[in-house]
Design an enzyme around this catalytic site. Sequence first.
Site, PDB file in Angstrom:
ATOM      1  N   LYS A 157       2.173  -3.236   6.257  1.00  0.00           N
ATOM      2  CA  LYS A 157       2.457  -3.427   4.832  1.00  0.00           C
ATOM      3  C   LYS A 157       3.962  -3.386   4.566  1.00  0.00           C
ATOM      4  CE  LYS A 157      -1.637  -4.204   3.211  1.00  0.00           C
ATOM      5  NZ  LYS A 157      -1.931  -5.527   2.611  1.00  0.00           N
ATOM      6  N   SER A 215       0.830  -1.203   0.000  1.00  0.00           N
ATOM      7  CA  SER A 215       0.000   0.000   0.000  1.00  0.00           C
ATOM      8  C   SER A 215       0.861   1.248   0.000  1.00  0.00           C
ATOM      9  CB  SER A 215      -0.884  -0.006   1.245  1.00  0.00           C
ATOM     10  OG  SER A 215      -1.480   1.258   1.448  1.00  0.00           O
ATOM     11  N   TYR A 263      -1.089   0.312  10.253  1.00  0.00           N
ATOM     12  CA  TYR A 263      -1.476  -0.372   9.011  1.00  0.00           C
ATOM     13  C   TYR A 263      -0.322  -0.273   8.002  1.00  0.00           C
ATOM     14  CZ  TYR A 263      -3.620  -1.167   4.488  1.00  0.00           C
ATOM     15  OH  TYR A 263      -3.879  -1.619   3.230  1.00  0.00           O
TER      16      TYR A 263
END
Lengths: 250, 250
Positions: A146, A117, A142
């Site tokens: 990734k 991402s 988050y």
Amino acid sequence: MPAERPLVLLTGAAGRIGTAFRQAMGERFRFRLADLRTEGLALTPGGGHEIVRLDVRDAAAAAEACAGAEAVIHLAADPSPTADWASSLLPVNVNGTLNVLRGALAAGCRRVVFASSAHAVAGYPPGEVLPADAPPRPINLYGVSKACGEATCACFAARGLSSLAVRIGAYEAPWLHAHPDPHDLRAYLSPRDLNDLLMRCLVAVDIDYAIVAGVSANHPNRFDLAATRTLLGYAPRDDGFRVFGVTPPS
Amino acid sequence: MPAERPLVLLTGAAGRIGTAFRQAMGERFRFRLADLRTEGLALTPGGGHEIVRLDVRDAAAAAEACAGAEAVIHLAADPSPTADWASSLLPVNVNGTLNVLRGALAAGCRRVVFASSAHAVAGYPPGEVLPADAPPRPINLYGVSKACGEATCACFAARGLSSLAVRIGAYEAPWLHAHPDPHDLRAYLSPRDLNDLLMRCLVAVDIDYAIVAGVSANHPNRFDLAATRTLLGYAPRDDGFRVFGVTPPS
């Protein structure tokens, strides 16, 4: 007689990206469609597809899902930027990716395509144009999850499992239409551009490991697309500013 | 009257790096020496030091250890390149680093210095000279755990906790003397050079986040030292090839 279409394991197949990809590419690949919940997985055109229930937190199940697949597109993840580390990002995104890579290596898969991402590099100044493989600089856990997934892909590449990490930008979504912010549009990614990019990631040869830019041909752009164009022949057709009728920042 | 020496929490203080640093810098900083086992932590010259038992897997204990510290040098880790992920690298290296960063942010620490490793980028071709912040390319899960730690540092920097990740090379060790391999010597790091580098990482100002090269002035060198020299004024004095009397590869 045409060669049999290669079998591709698609994790997170019921999500927006997985749905668009299998609908567009169902005649080019045979899919093993895997997700936590399988009721939304209508079979795609072309036939020969499989549907399996898969919780990527389960290492044995991930290994089983990889058996016989030529390649894997690993989309399964908790996609929430505010997700909790211990209860979700760690078991699902970090360990789930490790489980899929271990399974793919053991099964002799040729390639894993990992849905990373743009959140992995969200900490750079907003106006900066980033190389596709800029060092991770997340601003939330988050994004950390990734970046961990990317590093895990690189590790398995060193063990002989070719992998590509795609830093997916602002994928077509209703909220983009409601609030087409220039910062998002610089990272816009249309479904047809991502479908094309994922297909190229599956079929590219002579790559051990790379991070590629998952954005459309936006002007201006969050990522410098040159390396991804050269590596994969990626030729995105959309521009977020045109799609949303927004005047680019000068 | 001289200003009070700043209090620095040193995790993994009983290890080789922690021992050398506290012995060299005990008059410049006050140390809170923290380790899983405290019996090896003799007090350093200068007085005023504290000794605490700390298991970084314990989030509450990590937070408590940060209280009142101006800065943290986070060395605690499983250092084995062959360590198991689930039982050690994940709880100790990945979550332990997250626990220390959370504790340091909550305690209002000014800086965290994270002991990353050249293992985070071991996958690049052996002869290549790497920028200090080359994108992670580990070849084992230990290197993955260090890449995760770097990304976690970057995330907390975005939340206001300044951090520096030091990619520590081949730190002075008996095995280097037994087998002074040119590949290791390109990444050699002498104790006095690392002591100086860690000190500079503690006191540097106006840095949100950076990855720096933890190697001596080896010729040839695994890392391009220019950015680290510029950022911190780092001026390493040793060269692994000279220290070990090995002719550099041509």
